[in-house]
Design a protein around this motif. Sequence first.
Motif, mmCIF file in Angstrom:
data_model
loop_
_atom_site.group_PDB
_atom_site.id
_atom_site.type_symbol
_atom_site.label_atom_id
_atom_site.label_comp_id
_atom_site.label_asym_id
_atom_site.label_seq_id
_atom_site.Cartn_x
_atom_site.Cartn_y
_atom_site.Cartn_z
ATOM 1 N N TYR A 32 12.329 7.869 13.910
ATOM 2 C CA TYR A 32 12.856 8.356 12.693
ATOM 3 C C TYR A 32 13.926 9.496 12.903
ATOM 4 N N ASN A 42 4.667 -2.907 9.561
ATOM 5 C CA ASN A 42 4.111 -1.296 9.124
ATOM 6 C C ASN A 42 5.555 -0.462 9.010
ATOM 7 N N TYR A 58 7.952 3.791 16.684
ATOM 8 C CA TYR A 58 9.184 3.936 15.816
ATOM 9 C C TYR A 58 9.694 5.071 15.958
ATOM 10 N N PHE A 105 11.632 12.217 14.917
ATOM 11 C CA PHE A 105 10.295 12.045 15.181
ATOM 12 C C PHE A 105 10.150 10.557 15.815
ATOM 13 N N PRO A 108 4.600 14.865 10.663
ATOM 14 C CA PRO A 108 3.703 14.574 9.475
ATOM 15 C C PRO A 108 2.345 14.038 10.143
ATOM 16 N N PHE A 116 -1.186 11.785 8.775
ATOM 17 C CA PHE A 116 -1.774 10.805 7.753
ATOM 18 C C PHE A 116 -2.927 11.639 6.933
ATOM 19 N N TYR A 172 -3.539 1.191 9.344
ATOM 20 C CA TYR A 172 -2.051 1.358 9.114
ATOM 21 C C TYR A 172 -1.272 2.702 9.378
ATOM 22 N N GLU A 173 -2.297 3.790 9.569
ATOM 23 C CA GLU A 173 -1.614 4.976 9.527
ATOM 24 C C GLU A 173 -0.649 5.163 10.900
ATOM 25 N N GLN A 174 0.210 6.063 10.651
ATOM 26 C CA GLN A 174 1.297 6.286 11.815
ATOM 27 C C GLN A 174 0.966 7.545 12.470
ATOM 28 N N PHE A 177 2.251 10.818 14.446
ATOM 29 C CA PHE A 177 3.809 11.063 14.953
ATOM 30 C C PHE A 177 3.720 12.401 16.078
ATOM 31 N N GLY A 178 4.673 12.365 16.692
ATOM 32 C CA GLY A 178 5.095 13.380 17.647
ATOM 33 C C GLY A 178 5.232 14.614 17.052
ATOM 34 N N TYR A 237 0.827 -1.191 -0.041
ATOM 35 C CA TYR A 237 -0.041 -0.215 0.028
ATOM 36 C C TYR A 237 0.783 1.374 0.039
ATOM 37 N N SER A 250 1.545 3.262 15.806
ATOM 38 C CA SER A 250 0.597 2.598 14.965
ATOM 39 C C SER A 250 0.021 1.564 15.606
ATOM 40 N N GLN A 257 0.928 5.369 1.287
ATOM 41 C CA GLN A 257 0.111 6.346 2.126
ATOM 42 C C GLN A 257 0.639 7.702 1.720
ATOM 43 N N GLY A 287 -1.405 -0.869 13.779
ATOM 44 C CA GLY A 287 -0.679 -2.135 13.114
ATOM 45 C C GLY A 287 -1.377 -3.142 12.569
ATOM 46 N N TYR A 344 2.661 -1.003 18.040
ATOM 47 C CA TYR A 344 3.860 -0.556 17.267
ATOM 48 C C TYR A 344 4.356 1.244 17.663
ATOM 49 N N TYR A 365 1.087 11.878 3.426
ATOM 50 C CA TYR A 365 0.884 12.440 4.709
ATOM 51 C C TYR A 365 1.310 14.234 4.610
#
Lengths: 114, 114
Positions: free
Chosen positions: B35, A100, B33, B90, A44, A46, B101-103, B105-106, A32, B94, A34, B96, B31, A36
Motif C-alpha cells: 500500500y 481480502n 500486499y 506499507f 495500522p 487490527f 481476515y485481519e491484515q 502491517f509492517g 465485512y 494476511s 474492519q 486470508g 496473502y 484499525y
Amino acid sequence: SQKIEQNSEALNIQEGKTATLTCNYTNYSPAYLQWYRQDPGRGPVFLLLIRENEKEKRKERLKVTFDTTLKQSLFHITASQPADSATYLCASLPFSGGYNKLIFGAGTRLAVHP
Amino acid sequence: NAGVTQTPKFRILKIGQSMTLQCTQDMNHNYMYWYRQDPGMGLKLIYYSVGAGITDKGEVPNGYNVSRSTTEDFPLRLELAAPSQTSVYFCASSLGTSSSYEQYFGPGTRLTVT
C-alpha cells in the motif's frame, strides 16, 4: 466507484467519555468491515471485524456496529483514555471483491484530553 | 516472531533513480500486499500476491513492479522514481481464510523523491 468515508475532522473528547467514530460506504455492499488503529509513524494495527450479518461486535472497551440500511459502521471507545489517542481507520471488503483486498478510509484522528 | 518487517525505514531518491523496498513476513501467510499512504488519504493498494509466484495489480500499480519468489518475501520495485511517488509505503500480510481476515502491517518506509 466504491468509496468508504470517514470524518476527516479530528475528534477531541475528554477522558472518561465515549468516543464515537463513523464510517460510511457508497456504491457497494461490504462482506465485512474492519477497524484499525494507527499511531504516528507506525503501521495500522487490527482491532475488530464485523460481518454484514452481524449488528454489533464488542472487545473490551471497544464496540462496533454495522447498519446495512444506513450504509454505516460506528466505532465506540467507552471510558476513553489519553492512550486511546490515535488515528482510526475503517476498511471493508466488497462482496464483489476477493483475496481480502480491502478498501480503506482516510481515517479519523482521535485526541483524548485528560 | 517478528511479524512483518520492512527496510529501509527512510529513503530519499533523486528523480529517475530506482530502488527496491523490502518486505518479509514470518507468519507463513499466503496473502501479501503493498500500500501507499498519502497525507489525508486512505491506504491505496499497489500490488498484491496470493502466494509464491502469483502477483496482481491493485488500484495504483503504475511505476511499480513486484515479485514473489518465496512465501516470506514480497519486494516492491520502483523504476524511474518520480515526485508523485513520494509517500509512505506499507507492506501487509494476511492468512486470508474465513477464520482470519485481519491484515498485519509492517512499520512502513517513508520515501521522498526530489
